[in-house]
Structures are given as C-alpha cells and as structure tokens.
Enzyme design. Structure first.
Site, PDB file in Angstrom:
ATOM      1  N   ILE A 161     -13.641 -66.516 -53.439  1.00 26.65           N
ATOM      2  CA  ILE A 161     -13.627 -65.066 -53.272  1.00 26.65           C
ATOM      3  C   ILE A 161     -13.754 -64.368 -54.617  1.00 26.65           C
ATOM      4  O   ILE A 161     -14.470 -63.372 -54.749  1.00 26.65           O
ATOM      5  CB  ILE A 161     -12.348 -64.623 -52.535  1.00 26.65           C
ATOM      6  CG1 ILE A 161     -12.382 -65.101 -51.075  1.00 26.65           C
ATOM      7  CG2 ILE A 161     -12.189 -63.105 -52.580  1.00 26.65           C
ATOM      8  CD1 ILE A 161     -11.088 -64.869 -50.310  1.00 26.65           C
ATOM      9  N   VAL A 216      -2.228 -66.970 -64.908  1.00 28.46           N
ATOM     10  CA  VAL A 216      -1.712 -65.673 -64.465  1.00 28.46           C
ATOM     11  C   VAL A 216      -0.204 -65.674 -64.274  1.00 28.46           C
ATOM     12  O   VAL A 216       0.400 -64.605 -64.130  1.00 28.46           O
ATOM     13  CB  VAL A 216      -2.394 -65.212 -63.161  1.00 28.46           C
ATOM     14  CG1 VAL A 216      -3.868 -64.925 -63.392  1.00 28.46           C
ATOM     15  CG2 VAL A 216      -2.181 -66.225 -62.033  1.00 28.46           C
ATOM     16  N   TYR A 222       3.939 -69.587 -48.932  1.00 30.54           N
ATOM     17  CA  TYR A 222       2.719 -68.789 -49.055  1.00 30.54           C
ATOM     18  C   TYR A 222       2.826 -67.512 -48.234  1.00 30.54           C
ATOM     19  O   TYR A 222       2.488 -66.417 -48.714  1.00 30.54           O
ATOM     20  CB  TYR A 222       1.524 -69.624 -48.592  1.00 30.54           C
ATOM     21  CG  TYR A 222       0.182 -68.958 -48.722  1.00 30.54           C
ATOM     22  CD1 TYR A 222      -0.423 -68.796 -49.960  1.00 30.54           C
ATOM     23  CD2 TYR A 222      -0.505 -68.509 -47.596  1.00 30.54           C
ATOM     24  CE1 TYR A 222      -1.674 -68.192 -50.085  1.00 30.54           C
ATOM     25  CE2 TYR A 222      -1.749 -67.907 -47.698  1.00 30.54           C
ATOM     26  CZ  TYR A 222      -2.331 -67.745 -48.946  1.00 30.54           C
ATOM     27  OH  TYR A 222      -3.562 -67.154 -49.058  1.00 30.54           O
ATOM     28  N   LYS A 233       2.748 -63.745 -49.793  1.00 32.17           N
ATOM     29  CA  LYS A 233       1.705 -62.795 -49.417  1.00 32.17           C
ATOM     30  C   LYS A 233       2.300 -61.554 -48.743  1.00 32.17           C
ATOM     31  O   LYS A 233       1.764 -60.440 -48.895  1.00 32.17           O
ATOM     32  CB  LYS A 233       0.666 -63.464 -48.517  1.00 32.17           C
ATOM     33  CG  LYS A 233      -0.201 -64.482 -49.243  1.00 32.17           C
ATOM     34  CD  LYS A 233      -0.972 -63.855 -50.401  1.00 32.17           C
ATOM     35  CE  LYS A 233      -1.942 -64.837 -51.047  1.00 32.17           C
ATOM     36  NZ  LYS A 233      -2.687 -64.237 -52.168  1.00 32.17           N
ATOM     37  N   THR A 282     -13.610 -71.341 -48.599  1.00 31.14           N
ATOM     38  CA  THR A 282     -13.317 -71.496 -50.027  1.00 31.14           C
ATOM     39  C   THR A 282     -12.707 -72.862 -50.281  1.00 31.14           C
ATOM     40  O   THR A 282     -12.419 -73.626 -49.346  1.00 31.14           O
ATOM     41  CB  THR A 282     -12.319 -70.427 -50.504  1.00 31.14           C
ATOM     42  OG1 THR A 282     -11.079 -70.615 -49.803  1.00 31.14           O
ATOM     43  CG2 THR A 282     -12.842 -69.020 -50.228  1.00 31.14           C
TER      44      THR A 282
END
Length: 252
Positions: free
Chosen positions: A17, A59, A150, A154, A185
C-alpha cells in the site's frame, strides 16, 4: 497535478500500500520522502519517482523518525502530507500472546503514529492544507479472531485519528484514516503462509479463507487504497476530517 508544491512523507513506503500511495501522490506532482526500515525496497521504488528522497528509519524509534524528517525537510522543505502506512500483523491465539509480542504490535501499529504525527505537526499546522492520513484497517472497526494485538492497535489508530481531528478542527489540518480490508500485499501473503502452516490447508484454500471476508469475493488492490488517500489529501477535501474510509468491498 493536484499536489504540485506539496511534500508528502510516506512511512512503510517501499512496498504494498505504501508504494501504491507514493506512486499516486508523485503522479499528482508531490515531492516524496519514503520512510521504512529497509533501504533496498525504498531505493527500488525511488528509481521510478522523480526527486523522491529515501530516508531509512524504524518508525518505532523516535530519534530515527526525527532524523528522517529532518532530512526530508532539508531536501524538500516542510512536510504538508503525512501518510502513516507502516504496520505489521501477526496471528496467534490470545492465550499465547506474550507481553513482548503485544508490545511489538503496539510499537509499530500505534506508537509509531505518535512519533510521526508529533514530528510532522509543526509543518502540517503551518501548511495551507495540512493532511494526515493513517492506513488503519477494518481491524480498527471490528474484531477478528487470533489477531487481538493488531485489532487493539488499529482501534487505537482510529481513536487517535478522531482525537486529533477534534483537536485541530479549527486549523487547516485534516486527519483521517483509510481502513482497507484484506489487501493483496506482503502482510496478507504472510497471513496465508501462516494459515496454511497451522491448519494444513493449501495456499489457495488459505487465500480463499481471507478473500471470503470481502462480499465482492476478492482481495483489495493497493491502488484502490491509494486512490482513497489521494482523495482525502486534496485541498477540496477540507471538510472531511475525523473519518474512517473503509476500502473493503462492503465488509462490515
């Protein structure tokens, strides 16, 4: 060339993405800074993107983000668009989730948003049309079994999006999230591998198990997600903030 003169920083910008978003923004004239842990995929993508800056950084580490953003400003000026795309997903029964795996999921999927949004904030607030778009997930809107860390992270990403949109509503900065369903992906490819290994299914069956979540019966194309990002980043989208745009073929 809707983003001529704009400077977009894209995390996780080397593949999937992130790469699709980078290409779409560059096509519309934006100068790009590509941020990610691995230099090689960033450099491979940059070959096709004029003036794209490669800025390797983890990050989850604030000092690395600060350094990457400083390099970005030196090359292209203030950041006017921030696309938080970096993320990782792993599956395990909740009873087997360790504190370490929980912390890793939060670090890359949620803590990184703190680092990147704060690092870019002065530039974004000074811009005539600052934009933050976070690539969240339908996992930020609903629950999925075997992916509790996860899903929790999110949901946090969606919550942060709404909080920042409310806080900066009287400025020129908008803050939104795009929530893809299962997308074609590397992350989904890894999930297919895990499903096949743990259940004994073939890869085609494992892929079908994920595809069935989409009522349209397919995986999402990363380009479709990129198109939503482009729409949110336009100056004309100034009234759209605090929103979660699901790109999921009707999945609810």
């Amino acid at each position: 060339m809707r983003f001529q003169g704009q400077h977009a920083a894209v995390t996780g910008g080397g593949t999937g993405i992130g790469a699709a978003v980078a290409r779409a923004l560059a096509k519309e004239g934006a100068k790009l800074t590509l941020i990610g842990r691995r230099r090689e995929p960033l450099e491979q993508l940059a070959v096709d993107l004029p003036e794209a800056l490669v800025a390797p950084a983890d990050v989850t580490v604030r000092s690395e983000i600060d350094n990457a953003f400083a390099s970005a400003r030196a090359a292209h000026g203030p950041i006017t668009i921030l696309v938080n795309n970096a993320g990782a997903a792993h599956s395990a029964p909740f009873a087997r989730v360790t504190a370490e795996s929980w912390r890793r999921a939060m670090a890359v999927n949620l803590d990184a948003l703190l680092h990147c949004c704060q690092a870019a904030l002065p530039d974004l607030l000074a811009a005539s049309a600052g934009r933050i778009v976070t690539i969240a997930s339908t996992a930020g809107l609903k629950g999925y079994a075997y992916t509790a860390p996860y899903v929790a992270a999110k949901h946090g990403a969606v919550g942060l999006t709404r909080a920042l949109a409310a806080e900066f509503a009287k400025t020129s900065l908008t803050v939104n999230a795009v929530c893809p369903g299962f997308t074609d992906t590397d992350i989904v490819a890894d999930s297919i591998t895990t499903i096949a290994a743990t259940t004994g299914r073939g890869r085609d069956d494992a892929r079908a198990a994920l595809t069935k979540f989409n009522p349209q019966g397919r995986l999402i194309d990363p380009v479709e997600v990129a198109n939503a990002v482009v729409w949110l980043c336009q100056k004309e989208s100034r009234s759209i903030t605090g929103q979660t745009v699901a790109v999921a073929g009707g999945e609810i």
